[in-house]
Write a protein that holds these residues in place. Structure first.
Motif, PDB file in Angstrom:
ATOM      1  N   LYS A 156       0.879  -1.121  -0.160  1.00 36.19           N
ATOM      2  CA  LYS A 156       0.031  -0.249   0.196  1.00 36.19           C
ATOM      3  C   LYS A 156       0.729   0.825   0.222  1.00 36.19           C
ATOM      4  O   LYS A 156       0.963   2.235  -0.836  1.00 36.19           O
ATOM      5  N   ARG A 157       1.585   1.346   0.894  1.00 36.35           N
ATOM      6  CA  ARG A 157       3.216   2.359   1.101  1.00 36.35           C
ATOM      7  C   ARG A 157       3.453   3.202  -0.886  1.00 36.35           C
ATOM      8  O   ARG A 157       3.625   3.835  -1.388  1.00 36.35           O
ATOM      9  N   ILE A 158       3.869   1.703  -1.026  1.00 40.65           N
ATOM     10  CA  ILE A 158       4.786   1.895  -2.366  1.00 40.65           C
ATOM     11  C   ILE A 158       4.186   2.172  -3.511  1.00 40.65           C
ATOM     12  O   ILE A 158       4.264   3.147  -3.899  1.00 40.65           O
ATOM     13  N   LEU A 159       2.557   1.483  -3.782  1.00 40.96           N
ATOM     14  CA  LEU A 159       1.517   2.235  -4.614  1.00 40.96           C
ATOM     15  C   LEU A 159       1.339   3.692  -4.696  1.00 40.96           C
ATOM     16  O   LEU A 159       0.823   3.943  -5.491  1.00 40.96           O
ATOM     17  N   GLU A 160       0.812   3.963  -3.033  1.00 38.93           N
ATOM     18  CA  GLU A 160       0.911   5.112  -3.018  1.00 38.93           C
ATOM     19  C   GLU A 160       1.679   6.225  -3.452  1.00 38.93           C
ATOM     20  O   GLU A 160       1.133   7.736  -4.080  1.00 38.93           O
ATOM     21  N   PHE A 161       2.820   6.004  -3.476  1.00 36.46           N
ATOM     22  CA  PHE A 161       3.279   6.747  -3.823  1.00 36.46           C
ATOM     23  C   PHE A 161       3.587   7.516  -5.456  1.00 36.46           C
ATOM     24  O   PHE A 161       3.621   8.519  -5.746  1.00 36.46           O
ATOM     25  N   PHE A 162       3.693   5.994  -6.005  1.00 35.20           N
ATOM     26  CA  PHE A 162       2.878   6.017  -7.409  1.00 35.20           C
ATOM     27  C   PHE A 162       1.877   6.391  -8.216  1.00 35.20           C
ATOM     28  O   PHE A 162       1.352   7.247  -8.786  1.00 35.20           O
ATOM     29  N   LEU A 163       0.471   6.598  -7.183  1.00 31.05           N
ATOM     30  CA  LEU A 163      -0.433   6.727  -7.426  1.00 31.05           C
ATOM     31  C   LEU A 163      -0.606   8.376  -7.473  1.00 31.05           C
ATOM     32  O   LEU A 163      -1.118   9.499  -8.005  1.00 31.05           O
ATOM     33  N   LEU A 164       0.241   9.033  -6.345  1.00 33.14           N
ATOM     34  CA  LEU A 164      -0.703  10.447  -5.411  1.00 33.14           C
ATOM     35  C   LEU A 164       0.590  11.071  -6.491  1.00 33.14           C
ATOM     36  O   LEU A 164       0.913  12.514  -6.058  1.00 33.14           O
ATOM     37  N   ARG A 165       1.988  10.455  -6.269  1.00 36.34           N
ATOM     38  CA  ARG A 165       3.004  11.720  -6.583  1.00 36.34           C
ATOM     39  C   ARG A 165       2.975  13.007  -7.696  1.00 36.34           C
ATOM     40  O   ARG A 165       3.329  14.046  -7.506  1.00 36.34           O
ATOM     41  N   LYS A 199       0.286  14.476  -8.758  1.00 35.68           N
ATOM     42  CA  LYS A 199      -0.383  15.229  -7.599  1.00 35.68           C
ATOM     43  C   LYS A 199      -0.305  16.429  -6.844  1.00 35.68           C
ATOM     44  O   LYS A 199      -0.173  17.534  -6.225  1.00 35.68           O
ATOM     45  N   LEU A 200       0.171  15.115  -5.930  1.00 39.55           N
ATOM     46  CA  LEU A 200       0.578  15.890  -4.735  1.00 39.55           C
ATOM     47  C   LEU A 200       1.716  17.423  -4.547  1.00 39.55           C
ATOM     48  O   LEU A 200       1.603  17.923  -3.667  1.00 39.55           O
ATOM     49  N   LEU A 201       2.781  16.883  -5.947  1.00 37.52           N
ATOM     50  CA  LEU A 201       3.730  17.178  -5.559  1.00 37.52           C
ATOM     51  C   LEU A 201       3.839  19.061  -5.789  1.00 37.52           C
ATOM     52  O   LEU A 201       4.332  19.564  -6.003  1.00 37.52           O
ATOM     53  N   VAL A 202       2.576  18.949  -7.402  1.00 37.24           N
ATOM     54  CA  VAL A 202       2.116  19.986  -8.383  1.00 37.24           C
ATOM     55  C   VAL A 202       1.230  20.656  -6.894  1.00 37.24           C
ATOM     56  O   VAL A 202       1.753  22.349  -6.420  1.00 37.24           O
ATOM     57  N   LYS A 203       0.438  20.249  -5.772  1.00 30.21           N
ATOM     58  CA  LYS A 203      -0.121  21.126  -4.493  1.00 30.21           C
ATOM     59  C   LYS A 203       0.774  21.125  -3.746  1.00 30.21           C
ATOM     60  O   LYS A 203       0.782  22.656  -3.023  1.00 30.21           O
ATOM     61  N   LEU A 204       1.850  20.467  -3.703  1.00 30.61           N
ATOM     62  CA  LEU A 204       2.202  20.931  -2.337  1.00 30.61           C
ATOM     63  C   LEU A 204       3.811  22.118  -2.610  1.00 30.61           C
ATOM     64  O   LEU A 204       4.718  23.024  -2.167  1.00 30.61           O
ATOM     65  N   LEU A 256      -3.109  17.434   3.674  1.00 29.71           N
ATOM     66  CA  LEU A 256      -1.951  16.279   2.397  1.00 29.71           C
ATOM     67  C   LEU A 256      -1.155  15.090   2.608  1.00 29.71           C
ATOM     68  O   LEU A 256      -1.064  14.742   2.238  1.00 29.71           O
ATOM     69  N   LEU A 257      -0.360  16.207   4.035  1.00 30.03           N
ATOM     70  CA  LEU A 257       0.406  14.780   4.381  1.00 30.03           C
ATOM     71  C   LEU A 257      -0.014  14.020   5.238  1.00 30.03           C
ATOM     72  O   LEU A 257       1.135  12.474   5.358  1.00 30.03           O
ATOM     73  N   ALA A 312      12.042  13.260  -2.066  1.00 30.59           N
ATOM     74  CA  ALA A 312      13.251  13.123  -2.736  1.00 30.59           C
ATOM     75  C   ALA A 312      12.829  13.271  -4.074  1.00 30.59           C
ATOM     76  O   ALA A 312      13.836  13.584  -4.925  1.00 30.59           O
ATOM     77  N   ALA A 313      11.114  13.598  -4.439  1.00 30.25           N
ATOM     78  CA  ALA A 313      10.878  13.409  -6.105  1.00 30.25           C
ATOM     79  C   ALA A 313      10.555  15.094  -6.350  1.00 30.25           C
ATOM     80  O   ALA A 313      10.650  15.642  -7.595  1.00 30.25           O
ATOM     81  N   ALA A 314      11.073  16.438  -4.751  1.00 30.98           N
ATOM     82  CA  ALA A 314      10.579  17.393  -5.283  1.00 30.98           C
ATOM     83  C   ALA A 314      11.285  18.397  -5.550  1.00 30.98           C
ATOM     84  O   ALA A 314      12.575  17.963  -5.278  1.00 30.98           O
ATOM     85  N   ALA A 315      11.300  19.243  -6.669  1.00 25.22           N
ATOM     86  CA  ALA A 315      12.257  20.185  -7.260  1.00 25.22           C
ATOM     87  C   ALA A 315      12.312  21.025  -6.616  1.00 25.22           C
ATOM     88  O   ALA A 315      13.258  22.235  -7.157  1.00 25.22           O
ATOM     89  N   ASN A 316      11.070  21.396  -6.492  1.00 28.17           N
ATOM     90  CA  ASN A 316      10.602  22.977  -5.881  1.00 28.17           C
ATOM     91  C   ASN A 316      10.756  23.217  -4.145  1.00 28.17           C
ATOM     92  O   ASN A 316      10.981  22.480  -3.941  1.00 28.17           O
ATOM     93  N   LYS A 317      11.271  24.415  -4.426  1.00 31.35           N
ATOM     94  CA  LYS A 317      12.017  25.076  -3.041  1.00 31.35           C
ATOM     95  C   LYS A 317      10.723  25.127  -1.819  1.00 31.35           C
ATOM     96  O   LYS A 317      10.996  24.446  -1.094  1.00 31.35           O
ATOM     97  N   PHE A 318       9.305  24.690  -2.628  1.00 29.38           N
ATOM     98  CA  PHE A 318       8.284  25.615  -1.668  1.00 29.38           C
ATOM     99  C   PHE A 318       8.097  24.788  -1.112  1.00 29.38           C
ATOM    100  O   PHE A 318       7.129  23.783   0.312  1.00 29.38           O
ATOM    101  N   ALA A 319       7.856  23.104  -1.805  1.00 27.89           N
ATOM    102  CA  ALA A 319       7.535  21.762  -1.812  1.00 27.89           C
ATOM    103  C   ALA A 319       8.104  21.307  -0.684  1.00 27.89           C
ATOM    104  O   ALA A 319       8.141  20.669   0.767  1.00 27.89           O
ATOM    105  N   HIS A 320       9.740  21.361  -0.696  1.00 30.31           N
ATOM    106  CA  HIS A 320      11.048  21.392   0.229  1.00 30.31           C
ATOM    107  C   HIS A 320      10.513  22.271   1.790  1.00 30.31           C
ATOM    108  O   HIS A 320      10.351  21.234   2.805  1.00 30.31           O
ATOM    109  N   VAL A 321       9.683  22.990   1.868  1.00 28.38           N
ATOM    110  CA  VAL A 321       9.984  23.849   2.700  1.00 28.38           C
ATOM    111  C   VAL A 321       8.412  23.239   4.110  1.00 28.38           C
ATOM    112  O   VAL A 321       8.611  23.142   5.092  1.00 28.38           O
ATOM    113  N   ASN A 322       7.548  23.368   2.876  1.00 29.01           N
ATOM    114  CA  ASN A 322       6.252  22.429   3.756  1.00 29.01           C
ATOM    115  C   ASN A 322       6.735  21.009   3.938  1.00 29.01           C
ATOM    116  O   ASN A 322       6.310  20.771   4.671  1.00 29.01           O
TER     117      ASN A 322
END
Ligand code: CTP
Length: 436
Positions: A307-316, A318-323, A336-337, A350-360
């Motif tokens: 479930k945890r593995i698949l959740e990443f692939f399902l949500l990444r 969408k969530l990266l955009v929002k974060l 969200l988290l 690890a996947a986030a390239a955006n600064k705001f996403a990291h800070v969040n």
């Protein structure tokens, strides 16, 4: 070896002495074996004691647990037991055994045997060293396969040429030990390993056995090194036909390693992280969702793990955009988290390239995670609000206010609800619920 043992922490040494005494009283012979002895010679800290007993390992373990008032879990069918004294101090006990493989890659047939038989069945010479712990020969080293000189020469060497055929999981083990200790796989062992790969032995064994070894590899400190070597020697198609360590996957795994280190440096005292699961999802990150699902099914990962593995692939995505949105309120980040596992959040980080996403995400771990309010149902009742499903909406509002720094104390939470009531918001919640 006595001098090596004497350098161990007092607690460990006395445990070893007591074990030797108990074995003696029962008329058994007991030995420290495997990884513990290897690491003792290498000077690497290892508090996982492995004891092999010539006699009855379970009887020995029961007597030891009783004497030390420790917890015991035994597996009668295998003649093994684990005695746990403290979370970081446990002993794995096994009755010495003889094994043979009726068919390549099958599970071995196991019978009781001597300590020598027990050593013959092992994977590499570095794991065949034994230290006697009975009183009469305490500290005596037994080195039937020149394991000590291989440890000192930093060599991974099989005991016989069919070792990888008998047990192909040893292909992964060889790579794991090589990379963990910066050893070399010696030439004949390398040749036999490659032969076993050519014979497709990794496809001939139960996937669950491969899964367990893969997890051990991914539990290493820097698994990327071992994964690269594994790909070089055996490929990764035994996991999935399309799986490769592309530049992108390597980069992502490197980033996963950084994030796992970050998490461990900040939170390892209070929060557990299955780092192997982060790395597994990282390794599979170039595959599509269906392929990942198939890997989870074939290797029979437990429900919660899959479930945890698949959740990443399902949500990444969408969530990266929002974060990544600037100005996201703490309460939005929280919602969200909070439903996600730490492993998925670390993967997102690890996947986030955006600064705001990291800070969040950092703020989530440092501040928002685990936030709870003081108010309970009886507090709302006390304010004259009749019980009903709208309580959940009120609590959520209070929680958001708390996350966004608008309320802190119980009194401030109560005042906040009073204001909601006076503004008619509570009545509106009630109506919304009754309208379905
Ligand atoms: N073993 C083996 N073949 C396997 C698995 C294990 O011969 N496929 C033997 C090895 O000799 C090993 C011992 O069983 O030393 C215990 O296995 P394990 O606990 O997996 O390894 P350790 O050597 O203790 O290594 P680690 O430090 O990773 O725990």
């Amino acid at each position: 070896m006595e001098k090596h043992l004497k350098r161990l922490p007092e607690e460990l040494l006395s445990l070893i002495c007591v074990s030797g005494d108990i074995a003696g009283h029962l008329g058994f012979r007991a030995y420290l074996v495997g990884g513990f002895v290897r690491d003792l010679i290498l000077g690497v800290k290892n508090f996982d004691l492995d004891i092999a007993v010539e006699g009855d390992g379970i009887l020995f373990a029961e007597a030891l647990a009783e004497k030390l008032n420790a917890k015991i879990i035994s597996h009668k069918r295998f003649g093994t037991a684990t005695v746990t004294l403290k979370p970081h101090l446990k002993l794995d006990i096994a009755t010495t055994r003889k094994e043979f493989y009726p068919e390549p890659g099958s599970l071995p047939v196991v019978n009781k045997g001597s300590i020598k038989d027990d050593l013959f069945r092992r994977d590499f010479t570095i794991n065949t060293l034994v230290i006697a712990i009975n009183k009469d020969n305490f500290g005596q080293l037994m080195d039937l396969f020149k394991g000590k000189s291989d440890i000192l020469a930093r060599k991974v060497r099989i005991l016989h040429n069919l070792s990888f055929i008998d047990d192909p999981t040893r292909i992964l083990r060889a790579v794991r030990f090589q990379k963990r200790y910066d050893f070399q796989i010696e030439p004949n062992t390398l040749k036999r390993l490659k032969e076993a790969v050519k014979l497709k032995m990794l496809f001939a064994i139960e996937p669950q056995r491969l899964r367990d070894e893969l997890i051990l590899m991914l539990k290493e400190n820097e698994p990327l090194r071992a994964l690269k070597r594994l790909e070089e020697l055996a490929g990764l198609s035994f996991i999935n036909p399309d799986l490769k360590l592309s530049g992108k996957t390597e980069k992502f795994l490197g980033s996963c390693q950084d994030q796992v280190k970050w998490f461990k440096s900040k939170f390892s005292q209070h929060r557990h992280l299955d780092s192997w699961l982060v790395y597994l999802a990282g390794l599979l990150s170039g595959l599509d969702l269906e392929a990942v699902r198939a890997v989870c099914e074939r290797f029979v990962f437990r429900k919660g793990e899959a479930k945890r593995i698949l959740e990443f692939f399902l949500l990444r995505d969408k969530l990266l955009v929002k974060l990544s949105l600037p100005g996201l309120r703490p309460s939005s980040v929280f919602h969200l988290l909070e439903p996600l596992s730490y492993e998925v959040i670390i993967l997102l980080k690890a996947a986030a390239a955006n600064k705001f996403a990291h800070v969040n995400m950092e703020n989530f771990f440092h501040a928002y995670n685990g936030t709870a309010i003081y108010l309970r149902g009886h507090d709302l009742k006390g304010l004259g609000i009749a019980p009903g499903p709208h309580y959940q909406k009120i609590f959520r509002r209070v929680l958001n206010a708390k996350l966004n720094g608008k309320v802190k104390t119980v009194q401030e939470e109560l005042d906040f609800v009073k204001k909601l009531k006076n503004a008619g918001t509570v009545a509106r919640f009630g109506k919304e619920n009754s309208n379905g």
